[in-house]
Design an enzyme around this catalytic site. Structure first.
Site: not given
Length: 472
Positions: A104, A143, A145, A190, A321, A327
């Site tokens: 609202t 409204s 709603n 896997t 890093s 890195k």
């Protein structure tokens, strides 16, 4: 602020002083005071604001045709809506995205901005609601709603369109790399253990195929968002709206917004139902879980550079890093992982909010909408950065991949149809113990000649179902 910079407005609870130069009024002022929660206001959801403006514009056109609004009022309202659609008043939508009242406060923020902008177009003072009223005129035949859910569906429909484009960028990027990598053999895995060979192209093409599946799901859910409850007003019965309003306003809204909206088959059911949002959030969670899995895979496959899998090289995007020189971390996949975690959390929020609806209305659509907006926006951006800042510049570690295929005992699986599982297993065990290759081991065990084995271990046999003559 002194009274020279304030104007007096009234609503059903009394009088409020608001800044003289703002387009919102008393009810918005109360909402600002009531909900200082997140520092994110509805202006941050541009497509929702546009959706609300389209609803108000369509309603004004319908109300003009039905004689509910005069031409003078309707014309001013339409001009105000066009101003919002042009982005001129975006900073006037100041209600927090977290709010009670089923939206609202959002609806009234829009009603007041449109009313005061319309009054300005009419040459009148802000707040002169006797001439044009936020509720009686801008909100006529409506409204919260039915306005808020309809506008939310328009907005999310639009947002999904952009997300589909981002998904396609990522899908085509994976497919492009699949084509590039089609001839590169590698060992599949896997449970993080060596499995049978495949091509790097096959691995990347699987990512593309899985994203295509999600695109189709999103398109299906997007179509469901076009069923709206506009015209149902408070609970779906259409109270206070002319009998012809619903059938008139929906086609107008479709034409104005470009969204192919239709009226829901039962407005009472549609007014209380948030199922499509739960379904959409589930699809977004599905996409998020896939993107996170893809990111995990890319991080694993690129792990190293000396002590990891090292199948591929991700592009170096930044120093990894503050203490370890040289890195480089997989920062793009890591960022995508975090987006996925957020989306999965948003799905929990949306599920709880949908479940908490009561009787003829769900009061929690604001948090549903905000969570969906965040999920869609962040997933869309994640797809683009993953494609552009990572996948498109991935390189294969060719020397490592070829060496592993040449020395892997898993290639013995291709011999199963010829010599049977037990003999193939014996070759694999003996090769692992001796360190010899499969061909030499098979010949040493007297199972097959080395040349015969090598003839069978060609890429077509290693990466596809072998063509075994019938009867074997």
């Amino acid at each position: 602020m002194d009274n020279n910079h304030l104007r007096l407005e009234k609503d059903s609870l009394g009088s409020r002083l608001v800044p003289v130069d703002v387009y919102w009024g008393a009810q918005t002022s109360r909402a600002i005071e009531n909900f200082p929660i997140s520092s994110n206001n509805i202006s941050s959801m541009c497509s929702l604001v546009k959706g609300l403006a389209y609803v108000k514009k369509a309603a004004a056109v319908a109300n003009l045709e039905l004689g509910i609004l005069s031409h003078h009022k309707a014309s001013a309202i339409l001009k105000a809506c066009d101003d919002i659609l042009a982005g001129e008043l975006q900073n006037q939508f100041v209600v927090d995205v977290f709010q009670g009242g089923a939206g609202t406060s959002t609806n009234m923020n829009v009603n007041e901005v449109i009313a005061n902008r319309a009054l300005e177009h009419m040459g009148l003072e802000f707040g002169d609601y006797s001439k044009l009223h936020p509720n009686d005129d801008v909100n006529a035949s409506q409204s919260t709603n039915d306005v808020y859910p309809t506008a939310l569906r328009l907005a999310i429909w639009s947002e999904i369109g952009g997300f589909l484009e981002s998904l396609e960028v990522l899908r085509t990027t994976f497919e492009s790399k699949a084509v590039e990598f089609d001839a590169i053999l590698k060992i599949g895995r896997t449970q993080l253990q060596d499995a049978v060979p495949m091509t790097l192209g096959q691995e990347f093409r699987a990512f593309a195929v899985l994203l295509e599946d999600d695109k189709l799901l999103l398109q299906s859910v997007r179509e469901m968002l076009t069923h709206v409850n506009l015209g149902g007003t408070a609970i779906g019965t259409g109270v206070n709206a002319p009998a012809k309003f619903k059938d008139l306003v929906i086609p107008i809204l479709a034409q104005l917004s470009g969204v192919p909206v239709v009226s829901a088959s039962n407005l009472i059911a549609a007014t209380q139902d948030t199922g499509v949002f739960v379904l959409l959030s589930g699809v977004l969670k599905r996409v998020a879980s896939k993107l996170s899995k893809f990111s995990n895979d890319l991080r694993l496959l690129s792990s190293g550079p000396q002590a990891g899998m090292g199948d591929i090289f991700l592009p170096a995007r930044q120093a990894g890093s503050s203490i370890m020189p040289g890195k480089v971390n997989p920062v793009i996949p890591e960022a995508v992982n975090q987006v996925a975690f957020e989306v999965i959390g948003n799905d929990v929020t949306i599920t709880m909010a949908a479940e908490a609806g009561q009787l003829q209305l769900n009061a929690f659509e604001p948090i549903i909408g905000w969570s969906l907006f965040k999920s869609i926006e962040h997933l869309s951006n994640a797809c683009k950065i993953l494609a552009i800042n990572c996948v498109q510049d991935i390189r294969p570690n060719n020397s490592v991949l070829s060496s592993r295929v040449e020395n892997s005992v898993t290639v013995v699986t291709a011999l199963n149809p010829i010599i049977g599982y037990d003999k193939a297993c014996a070759i694999a065990k003996a090769a692992l113990e001796s360190g010899d290759n499969i061909a030499d081991t098979a010949e040493r065990l007297g199972i097959m000649g080395a040349e015969e084995v090598m003839a069978l271990l060609v890429p077509e046999n290693l990466t596809q179902a072998p063509k075994i003559p019938a009867g074997n």
